[in-house]
Design a protein around this motif. Structure first.
Motif, mmCIF file in Angstrom:
data_model
loop_
_atom_site.group_PDB
_atom_site.id
_atom_site.type_symbol
_atom_site.label_atom_id
_atom_site.label_comp_id
_atom_site.label_asym_id
_atom_site.label_seq_id
_atom_site.Cartn_x
_atom_site.Cartn_y
_atom_site.Cartn_z
ATOM 1 N N CYS A 35 1.164 -1.352 0.010
ATOM 2 C CA CYS A 35 0.168 -0.363 0.330
ATOM 3 C C CYS A 35 1.401 1.651 -0.083
ATOM 4 C CB CYS A 35 -0.653 0.184 0.750
ATOM 5 S SG CYS A 35 -1.857 1.308 1.264
ATOM 6 N N LEU A 39 -1.540 6.364 1.437
ATOM 7 C CA LEU A 39 -2.548 7.006 2.860
ATOM 8 C C LEU A 39 -1.950 8.529 2.582
ATOM 9 C CD1 LEU A 39 -1.205 4.149 5.364
ATOM 10 C CD2 LEU A 39 -3.346 4.242 4.203
ATOM 11 N N PHE A 42 -4.840 10.541 2.337
ATOM 12 C CA PHE A 42 -6.406 10.304 3.060
ATOM 13 C C PHE A 42 -6.056 11.184 4.681
ATOM 14 C CE2 PHE A 42 -6.721 6.019 1.762
ATOM 15 C CZ PHE A 42 -7.011 6.938 0.565
ATOM 16 N N THR A 46 -8.969 8.644 8.536
ATOM 17 C CA THR A 46 -9.515 8.055 7.668
ATOM 18 C C THR A 46 -8.113 7.181 7.189
ATOM 19 O OG1 THR A 46 -10.667 9.386 6.713
ATOM 20 C CG2 THR A 46 -9.420 8.259 5.690
ATOM 21 N N LYS A 47 -6.428 7.882 7.572
ATOM 22 C CA LYS A 47 -5.728 6.513 7.625
ATOM 23 C C LYS A 47 -5.181 5.339 8.783
ATOM 24 C CE LYS A 47 -1.954 9.653 5.820
ATOM 25 N NZ LYS A 47 -0.525 10.739 6.500
ATOM 26 N N VAL A 50 -8.175 2.517 7.463
ATOM 27 C CA VAL A 50 -7.379 2.112 6.308
ATOM 28 C C VAL A 50 -7.126 0.772 6.701
ATOM 29 C CG1 VAL A 50 -6.406 2.066 4.287
ATOM 30 C CG2 VAL A 50 -8.463 3.907 4.881
ATOM 31 N N LEU A 51 -6.018 1.026 7.515
ATOM 32 C CA LEU A 51 -4.451 1.063 8.239
ATOM 33 C C LEU A 51 -5.663 -0.714 8.810
ATOM 34 C CD1 LEU A 51 -1.881 2.394 8.944
ATOM 35 C CD2 LEU A 51 -1.954 0.872 7.636
ATOM 36 N N LEU A 66 4.626 -0.327 3.433
ATOM 37 C CA LEU A 66 3.803 1.466 2.801
ATOM 38 C C LEU A 66 5.313 2.122 1.973
ATOM 39 C CD1 LEU A 66 3.121 2.450 6.246
ATOM 40 C CD2 LEU A 66 1.687 1.268 4.268
ATOM 41 N N GLU A 70 6.192 7.023 4.313
ATOM 42 C CA GLU A 70 5.160 6.885 5.280
ATOM 43 C C GLU A 70 5.211 6.129 6.654
ATOM 44 O OE1 GLU A 70 1.340 6.286 1.852
ATOM 45 O OE2 GLU A 70 2.984 5.294 1.713
#
Ligand SMILES: C[S@@+](CC[C@H](N)C(=O)[O-])C[C@H]1O[C@@H](n2cnc3c(N)ncnc32)[C@H](O)[C@@H]1O
Length: 101
Positions: A35, A39, A42, A46-47, A50-51, A66, A70
């Protein structure tokens, strides 16, 4: 000419468009998730969301990659950096592990 994956391997791969903001529950369980550099789009909540949903789709010994810039630190306690492996994160599978980092 660039690299091309052999058909014997390509035939085992499914390519799909997927919106990370949608439910992942039908995707199955993954050993490795890349991913990288996504990120960044976001905000923090939201991060985090999602994670943790990615984590729910991963095996206990799975790894997440990542982008180099990140991190999960301060965002999601489900993953921890793998020492010496930039951008690679392992699963934190229980509360005790979380406590010792
Ligand atoms: C900077 S690019 C990174 C591409 C690649 N992962 C890399 O590291 O080279 C960011 C990618 O995130 C994708 N993206 C942005 N929002 C997304 C979302 N909600 N769900 C899935 N992908 C998304 C974009 O379509 C774009 O392909």
């Amino acid at each position: 000419m660039g690299w091309e994956l052999d058909e014997s391997i390509r035939s085992m791969v499914q390519y799909r468009y997927f919106n990370l903001l949608e439910s992942m529950s039908a995707l199955g369980v993954f050993d490795v998730v890349y991913c990288r550099n996504v990120l960044i789009y976001f905000d923090q909540p939201t991060k985090s969301d999602v994670l943790s949903r990615i984590r729910n789709q991963m095996s206990e010994d799975g790894v997440l990659y990542l982008g180099g810039a990140e991190t999960v630190l301060g965002i999601c306690e489900d993953f921890k950096p793998v020492p010496g492996q930039r951008g690679m994160y392992g699963i934190v599978s229980n509360v005790a592990q979380r406590a010792v980092g």
